[in-house]
Design a protein around this motif. Structure first.
Motif, PDB file in Angstrom:
ATOM      1  N   LEU A   1      17.673  20.493  -6.582  1.00 46.15           N
ATOM      2  CA  LEU A   1      16.728  20.780  -5.515  1.00 46.15           C
ATOM      3  C   LEU A   1      17.080  20.016  -4.253  1.00 46.15           C
ATOM      4  CD1 LEU A   1      13.517  20.278  -7.622  1.00 46.15           C
ATOM      5  CD2 LEU A   1      14.814  22.390  -7.283  1.00 46.15           C
ATOM      6  N   PHE A   2      18.176  19.324  -4.293  1.00 45.74           N
ATOM      7  CA  PHE A   2      18.454  18.378  -3.211  1.00 45.74           C
ATOM      8  C   PHE A   2      19.760  18.683  -2.495  1.00 45.74           C
ATOM      9  CE2 PHE A   2      16.017  16.450  -6.550  1.00 45.74           C
ATOM     10  CZ  PHE A   2      14.959  15.885  -5.870  1.00 45.74           C
TER      11      PHE A   2
ATOM     12  N   MET B   1      18.442  14.630  -0.344  1.00 47.50           N
ATOM     13  CA  MET B   1      17.307  15.093   0.475  1.00 47.50           C
ATOM     14  C   MET B   1      16.739  16.368  -0.145  1.00 47.50           C
ATOM     15  SD  MET B   1      16.971  13.351   3.441  1.00 47.50           S
ATOM     16  CE  MET B   1      16.593  14.498   4.764  1.00 47.50           C
ATOM     17  N   LEU B   2      15.438  16.432  -0.246  1.00 46.80           N
ATOM     18  CA  LEU B   2      14.802  17.589  -0.857  1.00 46.80           C
ATOM     19  C   LEU B   2      15.009  18.822   0.027  1.00 46.80           C
ATOM     20  CD1 LEU B   2      13.020  18.371  -3.256  1.00 46.80           C
ATOM     21  CD2 LEU B   2      11.054  18.014  -1.761  1.00 46.80           C
TER      22      LEU B   2
END
Lengths: 311, 592
Positions: B387-388, B370-371
């Motif tokens: 980034l996740f 998930m971002l």
């Protein structure tokens, strides 16, 4: 009809499938063309599945757009049939092995970062929907039920995948899902009703002597008649023993038997080969004795590869 | 725990018997065959015993073995010598079946030759002393070398035996056996009792009257004829290659076993009437007994039942007593209904909170998932692609609980209370959907009775069966814990918990068990030490064991010895759930 279509027709006719069904399968193949880029995903069956009734049930269900669940004990050919179906229908297959940590992201997809952009890293179910593939859920009952519940809308009449943040995807018309499960393995879970209701369930019958002979003789055409009889006999002996609860199902291992025969092919002594492929599959010493005795009555210690294979 | 030699030996024998029987089953394909395995022969040579099992299996597969058995029964009824007749059966049976066995299974040939070699090596002297032995030697020579010439006196017998190598029916074998017996072993038999025809003419009614088979034709037990014949088969097919002397000594030892078995069968029947029929097969029970009845418990047995109320049987005192106690428990339950409900709710929330706490998934910053918006600034500015966020779930699905209740007489006054407490635990566990089993134990005579109220996978409705709890007799805590642990360990769940409700007084001395190997009495310190040992063993195997003390304060020390610090002392049912919850929480903490 292309050459491959004819091949498939002959193949299905060899399995005594009703001509109407064969016509429809050919029709299906012609209606849904296959993208060159994914043609390597169409399974090339290593061995045939034998059993006309099961074949017809599976084909009929898939033709009518249903998903099927193949349920049965070890060595009943669940994966072989799934592979065969992908080949017959000429659809790419996407194999997913389910386990306790299987979740929606591993099935449908998850965000990832590529070329400076956030992109969806497509999961096998997603790809299946896109390309009209056959998604094979291997050991579907190993996963937790809630993990699979994200597939409900995909598997039923809605035929959609809806991921927050991305567009809704409607399944390709040719996309189907085939679940396999072995009821009662350690670690397996009861499937919930909601999931089961989205499948037509095919109960896979236990392998019979006749099919066993066909399978083995097809894989090893130059096996001598007596060796073929003894290998099949041994497998059935052990299957009967396991059914009677005298041994576990570990040594009832068709893959192991075939692998043993392969090693005999390059010169290993049959007794040693069977030890690797069958007897040693169990780690309980008493069980091994029992299996050993059964093997000893079938495969004489002094058999040589020459007794097993015609030169 | 030290295992003495004899324990190992008898276990080994059981496995051996199982192995030989399996071979017989493999060859015959009939897993209903219940023939005695020749363990004595196995001790002499593995191959002799194996081959013995193989030809018997083949005989059963290719011929009507019941016809042969019936013939044997009739011949014995007319006064034939058992040992000699069995020699004849063994010689002819083997001759008639070996070709067929080898035809189907080529490996048999090597086993057979090896068995013959071993017989010649090990038993030559013994065999050459008797007529039957000499015939066998002549046959072996014929089989191994093809040499048909032999002493004149044996020639006829050998020809008779060799003539049935291709026999197709049981009758041909019977004729050969009869000819061999009358011609070589007992030359007067035909004169005295008549030929084969008169043997076969013996009626079942006559057999029934004979003292020899009266047990088997016992009207009450075996009313149908097939069953009786099947039993004759089992009884007479315990044939082997041993000599008459061996046979005689073996018979003596068998007779002793039979008496024991009879007595045991009676005790078993009595237990079934008073405590309910077993939900396990005899073999499964025996397997568990072999696994757990060791050391101090050797010679003791187990009986797994769902209780008399759930099995058929006469409406006897025990049934009435349990029904009455059930009603009593129900009354106490209704009187305390709100209290019980409250306790269930408290315990449920305790367990739930604890599990949820541990259920919280761990999150990690990764390259996919998930971002995480506040990390997006890194794009283009750093090479860090993390980034996740990805969540890694810690499954709390892997729990299984066993509740074991001391159902001995010492709990008599507290029966209803103990029943309610167990019910509370069971209901709370059902609320959080943890598979659990509830069972009570007490001992009767030499058996420890495990009465199962509900099994792991049973639906919630079964919980109310816990209220059928009643107490009687003694208790052999150590053995009961071992029996429960044995099956608990087989569960696939990662986290296993055993809750034992007891009064800290293991005690089983009323009966002087003649089969017990241990001279120690199961009471006082010895019993406490054994129980404590079993608890430690369970803990060492990864089971979290919690004691719930229901007894008197003076036994507190004993309870402490058994369970260490992990026991809850319940003075008052009001705070039962809180206490149990607290200790359960501690167990969960340790597990997770």
């Amino acid at each position: 009809m292309d050459i491959k279509g004819q091949e498939v027709r002959a193949y299905l006719e060899g399995h005594n499938i009703k001509p109407e069904l064969i016509d429809m399968v050919i029709g299906f193949r012609e209606r849904y063309s296959l993208d060159e880029s994914i043609s390597n995903r169409v399974a090339v069956p290593q061995s045939n599945y034998y059993g006309t009734e099961v074949w017809e049930m599976a084909i009929a269900a898939l033709l009518r757009g249903e998903n099927i669940l193949l349920s049965g004990p070890k060595a009943t050919g669940k994966n072989v049939l799934a592979e065969n179906l992908s080949y017959v229908f000429n659809r790419p297959s996407y194999n997913m092995s389910f386990h306790v940590n299987t979740d929606s992201s591993s099935l449908i997809g998850t965000d990832t970062f590529e070329d400076g952009m956030v992109k969806l890293r497509k999961g096998p179910v997603y790809l299946c929907a896109l390309h009209g593939g056959f998604g094979i859920f291997d050991e579907i009952n190993m996963a937790k039920n809630d993990a699979v519940s994200v597939l409900h809308s995909t598997l039923d009449f809605r035929r959609i995948i809806d991921i927050p943040g991305y567009e809704k995807i409607v399944l390709h018309e040719a996309a189907r899902f085939i679940g396999t499960m072995n009821y009662g393995y350690v670690g397996t879970k009861e499937l919930n009703e909601a999931l089961v209701s989205r499948f037509l369930v095919v109960e896979m019958p236990a392998v019979t002597e006749e099919t066993l002979i066909r399978i083995i003789s097809e894989a090893f055409p130059d096996l001598t008649a007596s060796a073929l009889e003894q290998f099949c006999g041994l497998f059935l002996d052990l299957q009967l023993k396991a059914n009677n609860g005298e041994i576990t199902t570990k040594p009832v291992d068709l893959r192991g038997l075939m692998a043993s025969i392969k090693t005999i092919q390059i010169g290993l002594m049959p007794a040693s080969a069977i030890k690797m492929g069958i007897t040693n599959k169990t780690f309980d010493s008493f069980e091994r004795d029992i299996i050993d005795d059964a093997v000893l009555t079938r495969i004489p210690n002094d058999w040589k590869p020459g007794d097993v294979f015609r030169s | 725990m030290s295992l003495d030699h004899s324990t190992n030996y008898s276990e080994f024998e059981l496995e051996l018997e199982n192995r030989i029987r399996n071979l017989m089953w493999t060859v015959s394909g009939n897993y209903g065959l219940n023939e005695k395995a020749d363990l004595e022969a196995f001790k002499i040579s593995k191959y002799i015993a194996m081959y013995d099992a193989i030809w018997k299996g083949a005989l059963a597969k290719y011929f009507d073995r019941n016809a042969i058995s019936l013939y044997i029964a009739k011949k014995l009824y007319l006064g034939a010598s058992e040992a000699l007749l069995f020699e004849a059966v063994a010689l002819c049976g083997e001759a008639a079946s070996y070709k067929k066995a080898i035809g189907e299974r080529p490996g048999v040939e090597a086993i057979r030759s090896q068995a013959f070699d071993d017989l010649l090596d090990l038993s030559y002297d013994r065999l050459s002393n008797t007529t039957a032995g000499r015939i066998r030697l002549a046959m072996i020579r014929y089989y191994l070398t093809g040499e048909t010439r032999t002493y004149k006196s044996l020639q006829q017998a050998c020809e008779t035996i060799a003539s049935i190598e291709h026999a197709q029916t049981a009758l041909e074998i019977i004729a050969a056996i009869d000819a061999l017996y009358n011609g070589s072993f007992d030359k007067d038999f035909e004169l005295k009792h008549g030929d084969l025809g008169s043997v076969l003419d013996v009626s079942i009614a006559e057999l029934r009257q004979s003292s020899l088979w009266s047990d088997i034709f016992d009207d009450e037990i075996y009313q149908n004829f097939d069953q009786a014949v099947e039993n004759i088969s089992s009884a007479v097919m315990g044939i082997s290659t041993l000599t008459e002397e061996d046979k005689a000594s073996r018979k003596a030892s068998q007779a002793r076993v039979i008496i024991n078995e009879e007595a045991l069968a009676k005790a078993h029947q009595y237990i079934e009437i008073n405590y309910g029929t077993s939900y396990l097969s005899q073999r499964e029970t025996q397997r568990i007994e072999n696994a757990v009845c060791k050391g101090m418990h050797q010679g003791y047995g187990l009986h797994f039942t769902e209780g008399v109320l759930h099995s058929d049987g006469p409406n006897n005192y025990q049934r009435k007593y349990i029904t009455r106690q059930h009603e009593k428990n129900m009354m106490v339950f209704y009187d305390n209904y709100r209290l019980v409900r409250k306790n269930i709710a408290i315990l449920t929330s305790f367990i739930k909170n604890e599990m949820e706490l541990h259920d919280q998934a761990e999150t990690r910053i990764t390259q996919r998932g998930m971002l995480v918006p506040h990390r997006v600034w890194r794009v283009g500015r750093t090479n860090d692609p993390k980034l996740f966020r990805q969540t890694v779930a810690h499954g709390s699905y892997g729990f299984v609980v066993d509740v074991l209740i001391d159902g001995s007489g010492s709990q008599n006054k507290r029966q209803s209370k103990v029943a309610l407490q167990s019910y509370i635990i069971s209901e709370a566990l059902s609320n959080v959907k943890i598979p659990h089993r509830v069972a009570s134990f007490c001992s009767f005579w030499s058996h420890t009775i495990i009465r199962r109220f509900r099994d792991y996978g049973d639906p919630r409705e079964m919980n109310s069966r816990v209220l059928e709890f009643s107490a009687s007799s003694n208790n052999r805590d150590g053995l009961a814990i071992m029996a429960i642990v044995e099956s608990l360990l087989k569960r696939e769940e990662e986290n296993k918990i055993l809750i034992v409700l007891s009064d800290g007084r293991p005690n089983d001395i009323n009966i002087n068990n003649p089969y017990s190997v241990s001279s120690e009495l199961y009471t006082g310190n010895a019993a406490i030490a054994d129980t404590a040992h079993q608890v430690r063993f369970a803990r060492a195997s990864g089971i979290s064991v919690l004691g719930v003390f229901t007894g008197k304060e003076e036994d507190l020390q004993a309870e402490k010895k058994i369970f260490g610090n992990d026991f809850a002392y319940i003075r008052d049912i009001d705070n039962f759930s809180k206490l149990v919850g607290l200790y359960l929480k501690k167990q969960l903490d340790n597990l997770l």
